[in-house]
Enzyme design. Sequence first.
Site, short mmCIF file in Angstrom:
data_model
loop_
_atom_site.label_atom_id
_atom_site.label_comp_id
_atom_site.label_asym_id
_atom_site.label_seq_id
_atom_site.Cartn_x
_atom_site.Cartn_y
_atom_site.Cartn_z
CG ASP A 106 -8.03 -9.31 8.10
OD1 ASP A 106 -7.66 -10.53 7.39
OD2 ASP A 106 -7.84 -8.18 7.25
CB CYS A 128 6.41 19.51 1.48
SG CYS A 128 6.29 19.57 3.19
CE1 TYR A 145 9.24 0.89 -1.14
CE2 TYR A 145 10.56 1.83 0.85
CZ TYR A 145 10.39 1.54 -0.64
OH TYR A 145 11.48 1.83 -1.34
CD GLU A 156 0.17 16.82 -1.87
OE1 GLU A 156 0.37 18.29 -2.01
OE2 GLU A 156 0.97 16.27 -1.06
CE LYS A 170 -15.05 -21.45 -11.85
NZ LYS A 170 -15.75 -22.44 -12.10
N PRO A 209 -15.38 -17.87 -3.96
CG PRO A 209 -13.57 -17.16 -5.10
CD PRO A 209 -14.86 -17.77 -5.21
CD GLN A 214 11.93 21.30 3.62
OE1 GLN A 214 12.40 20.52 3.70
NE2 GLN A 214 10.87 21.65 4.64
CG HIS A 237 1.63 18.47 1.81
ND1 HIS A 237 2.53 17.61 0.99
CD2 HIS A 237 2.20 18.87 2.86
CE1 HIS A 237 3.50 17.30 1.71
NE2 HIS A 237 3.44 17.93 2.92
N GLY A 281 -11.06 -1.86 -3.63
CA GLY A 281 -11.47 -0.57 -3.94
C GLY A 281 -12.73 -0.25 -2.81
CD GLU A 330 -12.55 1.93 3.24
OE1 GLU A 330 -12.61 3.26 3.03
OE2 GLU A 330 -11.52 1.42 2.72
N1 GLN Z 1 11.16 16.25 5.70
C1 GLN Z 1 10.73 17.74 5.40
C2 GLN Z 1 10.30 18.51 6.69
O1 GLN Z 1 9.98 17.78 7.60
C3 GLN Z 1 9.60 17.86 4.57
C4 GLN Z 1 8.28 17.11 4.82
C5 GLN Z 1 7.56 16.82 3.86
O2 GLN Z 1 7.69 16.78 2.45
N2 GLN Z 1 6.25 16.61 4.07
O3 GLN Z 1 9.93 19.76 6.86
#
Ligand code: GLN
Length: 540
Positions: free
Chosen positions: A150, A384, A56, A512, A190, A193, A388, A510, A18, A143
């Site tokens: 590493d 997004c 991932y 968010e 501990k 580390p 669609q 987006h 974090g 940061e």
């Molecule tokens: N794959 C879609 C596009 O490229 C939506 C992209 C997304 O959701 N960020 O338009």
Amino acid sequence: MIKSKFIFITGGVCSSLGKGVTIAALGCLLESRGYTVALQKMDPYINIDPGTMSPYQHGEVFVTNDGAETDLDLGYYERFTSKEFSRKNSISTGQIYHSVIERERKGDYLGRTVQVVPHITNEIRNRIYLLGKEEEPDFILVEIGGTVGDIESIPFLEAIRQMRFEHGSSQVLFIHVTLVPTISVAGEAKTKPTQHSVKELLGFGIQPDVLVCRVRETLTKDLKSKLSLFCNVKEDCVISAVDIKDSIYEIPKMYKDEKLDEVVLRNLGMEIGKSNFNEWEKIIKKIKSAQKHITIAVVGKYISLQDAYRSIYESLSHGGISNDVKVDFLKINPEDLEKLNPKDILKNVHGILVPGGFGERGIEGKIIAINYARTKGIPFFGICLGMQCAVIEFARNVLGLKDAHSTEFVPNTKNPVISLLEEQADIDRMGGTMRLGTYPCIIKKNTLAFSEYKQEKINERHRHRFEFTLRYRDDLTKGGMTISGVSPDEKLVEIVEVHDHPWFVGVQYHPEFKSKPINPHPLFSGFIRAAVKFSIKGEK
Ligand code: GLN
């Protein structure tokens, strides 16, 4: 001569401690004492940015106003502070080498051998100084990604060592975030580390000034003095960072109680002054006092990863803050909706959100979820790719265009209701070539979007290649879909809604990325408000 003070955060023992949230919380605390801050992330990987990486590998890609595809820690930096950052705030080894090699090809190094020290380290330092030159914030917090030891992060450590050597301890501070594990059988915390990790850091010429120790329970005085003695850090500069149960937004308060900001200011010879922390206290109070729970289904193919939809989960919780409810997430793999009865999966949810994404896997499941939300009157928010899919669902099931699709998935479909942006047609390089960053959108009056935003012109961040195909606009509108937001030239559809529905909104952008706990995004607040209503009234 730059006047800003530099605070460098390194991590020891293991990853995922974090550091990002710690630096963001420190930024928040410094702002609450009236100081200005800039935050920067140094990522030691060779990719130019995470834009081409799989969730991932990297979790969410956070998009800045200027269209940089950055590390998701920048999301924390923005949510915890009053600032909005740009591509200057997210640096990778790839970017550093890229510009050094470009300069070498131009002949800028005048015949010299180009080396890690000083050329790479100078480039790293220049990127840090750039933040100071343009805005001159009181503090530049950097940061250093990865864990000390590493191979990849060595040039960054060397660069910050040089900066401390040149500017001294009154202008440069080192914070080391580390783990103090508890051995469960013995129940003992501990310190070894951490001792080793500090030793490793010392090997690079860096003596930390402050230790932030992730620990199960607050460090006892004994443990603090042991860490202090062995790590050569003053006892009051050993800070406990205990796990927070309720909400990540309690973390600034936790660090304030631990006096992290005071320690930092004292070390850098800055006035501690008064802290104006009321707004954050209010938020924490609201989070803690919320009694009612509502459940939002998030339907995405990466739901098994904590961080793939990080900003979505945070923004939903901001919507919860503004409606005094606790938002629980039901994370749904769209492929399950293709196999099982959607009712069995979705029967107890109060809202359905389909986030952004790429690739065909799970598309049909998302469309099933959207159909369920639309026909049962469940609040729906499509973002997004989610927007669609909402257009595809509507075209198929309301207009009867059974083969409606996006050309991203079926390039030669007869009804390409979603198709490639014109300017994307000839692009053959994947990195940084989408429609990225902030664009204006004009909202139509008398729409749900207008009643949520309460303004006509908004700016939102984008990351996509495909768009609503304009020639379907009239048919979709006649069928009952409202186009409530468009680009100023009206060529790009940015918001769609279904008017015969309590709350059904799809946005091409987006939202968010712009929601903060202090200032929740209006669409997330509205969506959660509708979900609360739905939880009382139920399906139509
Ligand atoms: N794959 C879609 C596009 O490229 C939506 C992209 C997304 O959701 N960020 O338009």
